[in-house]
Design an enzyme around this catalytic site. Sequence first.
Site, PDB file in Angstrom:
ATOM      1  N   HIS A  68       0.646  -1.241  -0.624  1.00  0.00           N
ATOM      2  CA  HIS A  68      -0.248   0.338  -0.088  1.00  0.00           C
ATOM      3  C   HIS A  68       0.487   1.250   0.091  1.00  0.00           C
ATOM      4  O   HIS A  68       0.286   2.638  -0.181  1.00  0.00           O
ATOM      5  CB  HIS A  68      -0.760   0.229   1.177  1.00  0.00           C
ATOM      6  CG  HIS A  68      -0.753  -0.646   2.460  1.00  0.00           C
ATOM      7  ND1 HIS A  68      -1.006  -2.085   2.971  1.00  0.00           N
ATOM      8  CD2 HIS A  68       0.214  -0.008   3.039  1.00  0.00           C
ATOM      9  CE1 HIS A  68      -0.765  -1.853   3.959  1.00  0.00           C
ATOM     10  NE2 HIS A  68       0.407  -1.093   4.343  1.00  0.00           N
ATOM     11  N   HIS A  97       7.524   7.392   4.063  1.00  0.00           N
ATOM     12  CA  HIS A  97       7.032   6.457   2.896  1.00  0.00           C
ATOM     13  C   HIS A  97       5.562   7.639   2.313  1.00  0.00           C
ATOM     14  O   HIS A  97       5.301   8.835   2.923  1.00  0.00           O
ATOM     15  CB  HIS A  97       5.534   5.527   3.370  1.00  0.00           C
ATOM     16  CG  HIS A  97       4.702   6.478   4.350  1.00  0.00           C
ATOM     17  ND1 HIS A  97       4.796   5.956   5.335  1.00  0.00           N
ATOM     18  CD2 HIS A  97       3.468   6.874   3.860  1.00  0.00           C
ATOM     19  CE1 HIS A  97       3.817   6.636   6.295  1.00  0.00           C
ATOM     20  NE2 HIS A  97       2.650   6.543   5.460  1.00  0.00           N
ATOM     21  N   HIS A  99       2.098   8.901  -0.269  1.00  0.00           N
ATOM     22  CA  HIS A  99       0.855   8.744  -1.023  1.00  0.00           C
ATOM     23  C   HIS A  99       0.639   9.525  -1.997  1.00  0.00           C
ATOM     24  O   HIS A  99       1.384  10.530  -1.873  1.00  0.00           O
ATOM     25  CB  HIS A  99      -0.620   9.421   0.122  1.00  0.00           C
ATOM     26  CG  HIS A  99      -0.044   8.554   1.894  1.00  0.00           C
ATOM     27  ND1 HIS A  99      -0.643   7.198   2.037  1.00  0.00           N
ATOM     28  CD2 HIS A  99       0.460   9.180   2.344  1.00  0.00           C
ATOM     29  CE1 HIS A  99      -1.027   7.415   3.264  1.00  0.00           C
ATOM     30  NE2 HIS A  99       0.346   8.068   3.741  1.00  0.00           N
ATOM     31  N   GLU A 109      -2.703  13.576   0.635  1.00  0.00           N
ATOM     32  CA  GLU A 109      -3.683  12.952   2.086  1.00  0.00           C
ATOM     33  C   GLU A 109      -4.884  14.295   2.632  1.00  0.00           C
ATOM     34  O   GLU A 109      -6.103  14.476   2.567  1.00  0.00           O
ATOM     35  CB  GLU A 109      -3.288  11.951   2.961  1.00  0.00           C
ATOM     36  CG  GLU A 109      -2.853  10.883   2.384  1.00  0.00           C
ATOM     37  CD  GLU A 109      -2.783   9.967   3.489  1.00  0.00           C
ATOM     38  OE1 GLU A 109      -2.045   9.578   4.464  1.00  0.00           O
ATOM     39  OE2 GLU A 109      -4.005   8.655   2.913  1.00  0.00           O
ATOM     40  N   HIS A 122       5.138  11.171   4.183  1.00  0.00           N
ATOM     41  CA  HIS A 122       5.322  11.306   6.068  1.00  0.00           C
ATOM     42  C   HIS A 122       6.110  10.484   6.533  1.00  0.00           C
ATOM     43  O   HIS A 122       6.330   9.311   5.972  1.00  0.00           O
ATOM     44  CB  HIS A 122       4.114   9.979   6.002  1.00  0.00           C
ATOM     45  CG  HIS A 122       2.093  10.992   5.839  1.00  0.00           C
ATOM     46  ND1 HIS A 122       1.713  10.112   5.896  1.00  0.00           N
ATOM     47  CD2 HIS A 122       2.323  12.311   5.643  1.00  0.00           C
ATOM     48  CE1 HIS A 122       0.481  11.035   5.266  1.00  0.00           C
ATOM     49  NE2 HIS A 122       0.376  11.792   5.027  1.00  0.00           N
ATOM     50  N   THR A 202      -3.225   7.260   9.098  1.00  0.00           N
ATOM     51  CA  THR A 202      -4.672   7.166   8.028  1.00  0.00           C
ATOM     52  C   THR A 202      -4.816   5.948   7.450  1.00  0.00           C
ATOM     53  O   THR A 202      -5.394   5.594   6.190  1.00  0.00           O
ATOM     54  CB  THR A 202      -4.294   8.487   7.287  1.00  0.00           C
ATOM     55  OG1 THR A 202      -2.890   7.819   6.324  1.00  0.00           O
ATOM     56  CG2 THR A 202      -3.835   9.611   7.405  1.00  0.00           C
TER      57      THR A 202
HETATM   58  S1  B30 Z   1       0.478   7.670   8.243  1.00  0.00           S
HETATM   59  O1  B30 Z   1       0.914   8.249   8.952  1.00  0.00           O
HETATM   60  O2  B30 Z   1      -0.906   8.296   9.070  1.00  0.00           O
HETATM   61  N1  B30 Z   1       0.139   7.324   6.242  1.00  0.00           N
HETATM   62  C1  B30 Z   1       1.128   4.006  10.497  1.00  0.00           C
HETATM   63  C2  B30 Z   1       2.329   4.745  10.727  1.00  0.00           C
HETATM   64  C3  B30 Z   1       1.518   5.910   9.631  1.00  0.00           C
HETATM   65  C4  B30 Z   1       0.561   5.801   9.439  1.00  0.00           C
HETATM   66  C5  B30 Z   1      -0.530   5.009   8.653  1.00  0.00           C
HETATM   67  C6  B30 Z   1       0.832   3.611   9.300  1.00  0.00           C
HETATM   68  C7  B30 Z   1       1.677   2.139  10.694  1.00  0.00           C
HETATM   69  O3  B30 Z   1       2.584   2.001  11.155  1.00  0.00           O
HETATM   70  N2  B30 Z   1       1.049   0.908  10.479  1.00  0.00           N
HETATM   71  C8  B30 Z   1       1.346  -0.122  11.333  1.00  0.00           C
HETATM   72  C9  B30 Z   1       2.221  -0.555  10.581  1.00  0.00           C
HETATM   73  N3  B30 Z   1       2.395  -0.557   8.662  1.00  0.00           N
HETATM   74  C10 B30 Z   1       2.922  -0.084   8.670  1.00  0.00           C
HETATM   75  C11 B30 Z   1       1.940   1.024   7.703  1.00  0.00           C
HETATM   76  O4  B30 Z   1       2.359   2.409   7.145  1.00  0.00           O
HETATM   77  O5  B30 Z   1       0.989   0.812   7.094  1.00  0.00           O
HETATM   78  C12 B30 Z   1       2.973  -2.268   8.278  1.00  0.00           C
HETATM   79  C13 B30 Z   1       2.672  -2.696   7.390  1.00  0.00           C
HETATM   80  O6  B30 Z   1       1.108  -3.152   6.954  1.00  0.00           O
HETATM   81  O7  B30 Z   1       3.589  -3.150   6.946  1.00  0.00           O
HETATM   82 CU1  B30 Z   1       0.732  -1.348   6.107  1.00  0.00          CU
HETATM   83 ZN    ZN Z   2       1.058   7.959   5.441  1.00  0.00          ZN
END
Ligand code: B30
Ligand code: ZN
Length: 260
Positions: A68, A97, A99, A109, A122, A202
């Site tokens: 994603h 990462h 978007h 976003e 982000h 998000t």
């Molecule tokens: S965000 O910055 O709000 N888009 C995570 C961190 C930051 C955001 C969203 C999610 C996060 O750490 N999520 C859990 C771990 N995930 C990472 C991910 O970005 O979402 C582990 C994974 O599956 O590999 Cu997907």
């Molecule tokens: Zn993000």
Amino acid sequence: AGDPWDYIKDGAHGPSNWGGTCGTGKKQSPINIKGHDATVDKDLGSFMLKNYDMAPTNGTFTAKNNGHSLVFVFPENADYGVSGGGLVGNYKTHSFHFHWGSNNTQGPEHILDGEKFGAELHFVSYNTKYSNISEAIAKADGLAVLGVFLKVEGDKNEAFSFLEDAKSLIDMSSSSNVTAFKLKPMLPSNKTKYFRYSGSLTTPRCYESVTWTVFNDAVKISQYQMDILRSLKGNNGASMDNNYRPVQPLNGRVVKASFQ
Ligand code: B30
Ligand code: ZN
């Protein structure tokens, strides 16, 4: 692990059907930021970005296509941090990462005064009162994310040269070690103008654990660099484009601005 989720609008696993706090929370992200409605807070000082202008020698980052997004994770011994700028305590930067959209008028976003750029970057940091990101991820004061708008304009931006390495990460779940690089050039040169509000991750499960900082000034990348992101593939070989969540209701939250 967890329920499958994707960005397919009105789809069974799309944003309107994400589970957990995504559907029930009242402090969700992203949001539409209206500059004129933001409360100016002169006490929001400037940031301390720890080691953002250093590239650790012999250091490597792990670059991963997680289906994603394209994520760059720092080694455990890396010492990147964020503090100040109204943040309480110190936050250790874990990863960054992107978007992005399928064209240059969608992708971020957050929306700033109706303006939509091609992508949003982000930087994810966690509060050092917790021992790691997993422990911090669902805590109210657990995370601080810096959001940077990326606008497609002009020549190649050298700060994002590492995107060349991402060409080998077209398929989902592929990862590679990339030579460490400086983070600071990826941020806008004016870091004194930003918006601040309390929100969520998000992506599922949308924990309301994020102190958001969204910079006012966009950073430019070239069309070629944007197209590298657009070449990445997610689940079942489908395009990963448009991996952004639609804006969420403010529900009375205050958005602060560091500037008039
Ligand atoms: S965000 O910055 O709000 N888009 C995570 C961190 C930051 C955001 C969203 C999610 C996060 O750490 N999520 C859990 C771990 N995930 C990472 C991910 O970005 O979402 C582990 C994974 O599956 O590999 Cu997907
Ligand atoms: Zn993000």
